[in-house]
Design an enzyme around this catalytic site. Structure first.
Site, PDB file in Angstrom:
ATOM      1  N   ARG A   1      31.887  15.852  76.331  1.00 46.85           N
ATOM      2  CA  ARG A   1      32.894  15.950  75.273  1.00 46.85           C
ATOM      3  C   ARG A   1      34.297  16.193  75.813  1.00 46.85           C
ATOM      4  O   ARG A   1      35.277  15.676  75.284  1.00 46.85           O
ATOM      5  CB  ARG A   1      32.510  17.062  74.298  1.00 46.85           C
ATOM      6  CG  ARG A   1      31.329  16.683  73.452  1.00 46.85           C
ATOM      7  CD  ARG A   1      30.757  17.867  72.686  1.00 46.85           C
ATOM      8  NE  ARG A   1      29.643  17.443  71.863  1.00 46.85           N
ATOM      9  CZ  ARG A   1      29.793  16.921  70.638  1.00 46.85           C
ATOM     10  NH1 ARG A   1      30.975  16.802  70.108  1.00 46.85           N
ATOM     11  NH2 ARG A   1      28.736  16.527  69.964  1.00 46.85           N
ATOM     12  N   GLN A   2      34.391  17.007  76.878  1.00 44.76           N
ATOM     13  CA  GLN A   2      35.718  17.312  77.410  1.00 44.76           C
ATOM     14  C   GLN A   2      36.310  16.137  78.185  1.00 44.76           C
ATOM     15  O   GLN A   2      37.503  16.111  78.447  1.00 44.76           O
ATOM     16  CB  GLN A   2      35.659  18.544  78.310  1.00 44.76           C
ATOM     17  CG  GLN A   2      35.636  19.836  77.514  1.00 44.76           C
ATOM     18  CD  GLN A   2      35.017  20.971  78.298  1.00 44.76           C
ATOM     19  OE1 GLN A   2      34.900  20.901  79.509  1.00 44.76           O
ATOM     20  NE2 GLN A   2      34.604  22.013  77.595  1.00 44.76           N
ATOM     21  N   ASN A   3      35.463  15.225  78.625  1.00 45.71           N
ATOM     22  CA  ASN A   3      35.997  14.097  79.388  1.00 45.71           C
ATOM     23  C   ASN A   3      35.266  12.817  79.015  1.00 45.71           C
ATOM     24  O   ASN A   3      34.544  12.234  79.816  1.00 45.71           O
ATOM     25  CB  ASN A   3      35.891  14.367  80.891  1.00 45.71           C
ATOM     26  CG  ASN A   3      36.766  13.411  81.679  1.00 45.71           C
ATOM     27  OD1 ASN A   3      37.318  12.460  81.123  1.00 45.71           O
ATOM     28  ND2 ASN A   3      36.886  13.651  82.973  1.00 45.71           N
TER      29      ASN A   3
ATOM     30  N   CYS B   1      24.642   7.822  81.494  1.00 43.39           N
ATOM     31  CA  CYS B   1      23.443   7.459  80.739  1.00 43.39           C
ATOM     32  C   CYS B   1      23.613   6.059  80.155  1.00 43.39           C
ATOM     33  O   CYS B   1      22.704   5.233  80.202  1.00 43.39           O
ATOM     34  CB  CYS B   1      23.168   8.477  79.638  1.00 43.39           C
ATOM     35  SG  CYS B   1      24.483   8.640  78.424  1.00 43.39           S
TER      36      CYS B   1
ATOM     37  N   SER C   1      22.948  15.615  71.539  1.00 43.52           N
ATOM     38  CA  SER C   1      22.612  15.372  72.937  1.00 43.52           C
ATOM     39  C   SER C   1      23.857  15.196  73.811  1.00 43.52           C
ATOM     40  O   SER C   1      23.747  14.901  74.988  1.00 43.52           O
ATOM     41  CB  SER C   1      21.723  14.127  73.055  1.00 43.52           C
ATOM     42  OG  SER C   1      22.475  12.970  72.769  1.00 43.52           O
TER      43      SER C   1
ATOM     44  N   PRO D   1      28.971  19.757  76.493  1.00 44.50           N
ATOM     45  CA  PRO D   1      30.411  20.021  76.632  1.00 44.50           C
ATOM     46  C   PRO D   1      31.075  19.196  77.735  1.00 44.50           C
ATOM     47  O   PRO D   1      32.234  18.797  77.599  1.00 44.50           O
ATOM     48  CB  PRO D   1      30.482  21.518  76.941  1.00 44.50           C
ATOM     49  CG  PRO D   1      29.094  21.974  77.194  1.00 44.50           C
ATOM     50  CD  PRO D   1      28.158  20.971  76.622  1.00 44.50           C
TER      51      PRO D   1
END
Lengths: 343, 293
Positions: B162-164, B125, B156, B159
């Protein structure tokens, strides 16, 4: 007190202190300060760009030295303490951390905004795999309740963090707020996980807050020589050495060496005095990330607005650490408002 | 006029928002949605809008259907499997995950170069929002270094992100160089949990070769033209303030407000991905229909 409380002190002069010198410490400065620190009993010496690994940028300020030269200089003179680096996921990467380990870093502190601990899973997990001592760092902890901090601290511990810090990045906490946050973490985390506290002196409470944290069970405290750090600085190491000794808290710090290094080495290197002045006080009062200080000063000068107005507005918008770009945008808006009023 | 028949892979927020955008398309008809959770809201919405749905994944679905084009809104891990299946069948794929199997495409900049590729990747994005600005500067004068800071609302960031989070910064930085035209790129992402949620906000810094007044004016114009161009498919894309020139650095500040199709308006970061994917799919459709004739 039957048994004396024992804690360890992490020095952040060469990391948080970098904010106060616009990240301009040279390899020589690093060696001189790190060597002195290594002789005075601190357990960890943190040395990185103020915004951590990968922090050298137009957004936060370019470092004088490359990360490689800076870290290698620090690691080359540290014999007793653990050389430590800071990493903010979203700014620094796992690859940055691997390079830092090659340069000699033995401990990593992974910092997130206090509600975003889950972005640290990747970095904390990798750090443990690499055998680095791993610390979780919950920034801007004044913004949320102890319950939320407990949830976030548990996440960091579950990823592998061996210590979790409550970080008062805005220097906005009062002693009671420190007490309830530290005791909540000490009560909720497994006893194998240490709890730490990182203060800023924007309300003049860094020493009082650090002592309160120790009384509630924190065993790791951040300090810096002469308080060198963002905003009104951190907990001054030499002052903390004195008051803990008087309180019978064992830190292993050498008071005279700390005083000498603060006055003879660090103060002469300051760009401006570390003090609670109208700007740093406004940060504590409005709850704004301390590293914004010099950026706000510059933006206010450029757009001819009162830097306090910029800081208060940033506080209202609940801007978090890392959003230095908002300082210019807010200053521009205030300038436009001012001009509209004058017409 | 006939349209390309598309399958949407993934019935989460992105896949569902993408469906609403494709339902308005003159070139693409969203005919199928493929998920793995029969109870998902996305599949329910898809049925309500007349799409046939599958809940056993792509492989099972491909035994029954043969889409002209597939939009993958699942995860990088899943897309690696999907890319193989689609390649075997010769189906064109627009990949919204960070898997990056195919060439990186920024809708506003290098779409034409890869319009015939069997698999294109939509970068991140932050890439869709900021690479057009770097390109707008680098087409006027050389950019030795581009740095972007993307601030998005915590609400926004799913997961996967957030994990990578490293994947975001590394891939975005690569696109700043490869597509934006900067010699060196750096990307930073910040999550802000404020309530009500903030709109996506990006700051773009470019270190420029030429700094004379005329060049500055050209850069300013080029930036504004590019903003208008992006607005043709992301109407909520706008400058927060005038570009600021200081020494050899230009700093640009933009905000992205979403259309609010399925995602909330503050999630401009997700909206710009789905809007860019639709744009890419439509251009592919136009090209394919014109050559079929």
């Amino acid at each position: 007190m039957a048994e004396q409380t024992k804690i360890s002190v992490t020095d952040v002069t060469l990391r948080d202190g970098m904010h106060a010198v616009r990240h301009q410490f040279s390899v020589e400065d690093v060696k001189e300060i790190a060597s002195a620190l290594d002789q005075m009993g601190v357990s960890h010496i943190e040395a990185t760009h103020g915004d951590g690994l990968g922090g050298s940028s137009l957004q936060y300020g370019l470092g004088k030295e490359t990360e490689e030269d800076f870290l290698k200089a620090a690691c080359s003179v540290i014999k007793n303490a653990k050389p430590t680096a800071l990493l903010l996921p979203g700014i620094g990467t796992v690859d940055d951390m691997k390079r830092a380990a090659e340069y000699g870093i033995k401990a990593i502190r992974v910092a997130t905004h206090c509600t975003e601990a889950d972005i640290s899973e990747q970095h904390i997990g990798e750090a443990r795999k690499m055998g680095l001592e791993t610390v979780g760092f919950l920034m801007m902890s004044h913004m949320v309740s102890p319950d939320i901090l407990v949830e976030e601290a548990k996440k960091m511990a579950s990823y592998g963090a061996q210590t979790v810090y409550i970080v008062d990045s805005a220097g906005a906490m009062m002693m009671e707020q420190v007490r309830e946050r530290i005791s909540a973490l000490v009560g909720a985390l497994d006893s194998s996980v240490e709890v730490g506290f990182h203060a800023h002196n924007n309300l003049g409470l860094s020493i009082a807050n650090s002592l309160a944290a120790v009384e509630e069970g924190a065993t790791r405290i951040d300090c810096s020589l002469a308080g060198l750090g963002a905003g009104a600085g951190n907990t001054p190491l030499e002052v903390f050495a004195a008051v803990t000794e008087k309180r019978g808290i064992r830190t292993g710090l050498d008071l005279y060496k700390a005083m000498d290094a603060a006055d003879d080495i660090v103060r002469p290197k300051m760009h401006r005095p570390i003090q609670v002045d109208r700007l740093s006080l406004t940060m504590g009062y409005a709850g704004v990330y301390s590293s914004f200080l010099l950026h706000a000063f510059r933006a206010a000068e450029m757009f001819k607005v009162d830097p306090r107005d910029v800081l208060v507005e940033l506080g209202k918008r609940k801007v978090v650490g890392g959003q230095e770009d908002m300082i210019v945008d807010v200053a521009v808006e205030l300038e436009q408002k001012q001009q509209a009023l004058q017409k | 006029m006939s349209k390309l028949k598309a399958a949407i892979l993934g019935s989460g927020n992105i896949g569902t928002d993408l469906m609403f955008k494709l339902l308005r398309s003159e070139w693409i008809e969203p005919a199928w949605m493929i998920g793995i959770d029969p109870a998902s809201d996305g599949l329910k919405r898809a049925r309500e809008h007349g799409l046939a749905t599958f809940d056993q994944g792509l492989k099972a679905a491909l035994e029954e259907i043969s889409p002209d084009i597939v939009f993958d809104a699942t995860s990088a891990k899943a897309h690696i499997r999907h890319a193989k299946l689609l390649k075997e069948k010769g189906i064109q794929a627009v990949d919204l995950t960070p898997a990056a199997r195919g060439p990186l495409v920024i809708a506003a900049v290098n779409l034409d170069e890869h319009i015939d590729a069997l698999n294109v990747n939509m970068v991140t994005c932050g890439g869709q929002a900021t690479v057009p600005m770097v390109y707008a500067v680098s087409r006027v004068t050389d950019v030795s270094y581009a740095e972007i800071v993307a601030t998005i609302s915590s609400q926004s960031a799913g997961p996967g992100t957030r994990q990578n989070i490293d994947e975001f910064t590394v891939t975005t930085a690569r696109a700043l160089e490869l597509i934006g035209g900067a010699k060196q790129g750096k990307a930073i992402i910040i999550l802000n949990p404020a309530e009500p949620p903030i709109l996506m906000r990006d700051t773009i810094y470019c270190r420029i070769e030429k700094t004379d007044e005329e060049t500055r004016e050209k850069i300013d114009r080029s930036i504004r033209e590019m903003v208008k161009h992006v607005q043709t498919y992301v109407p909520g894309y706008r400058l927060n303030r005038d570009p600021i020139f200081q020494d050899d650095v230009v700093s640009i500040s933009i905000e992205v407000e979403g259309l609010g199709d399925y995602l909330p308006v503050y999630a401009g970061n997700l909206d710009i991905m789905t809007a860019a994917a639709v744009k890419v799919g439509e251009e592919m459709a136009k090209k394919r229909m014109s050559t079929v004739k």
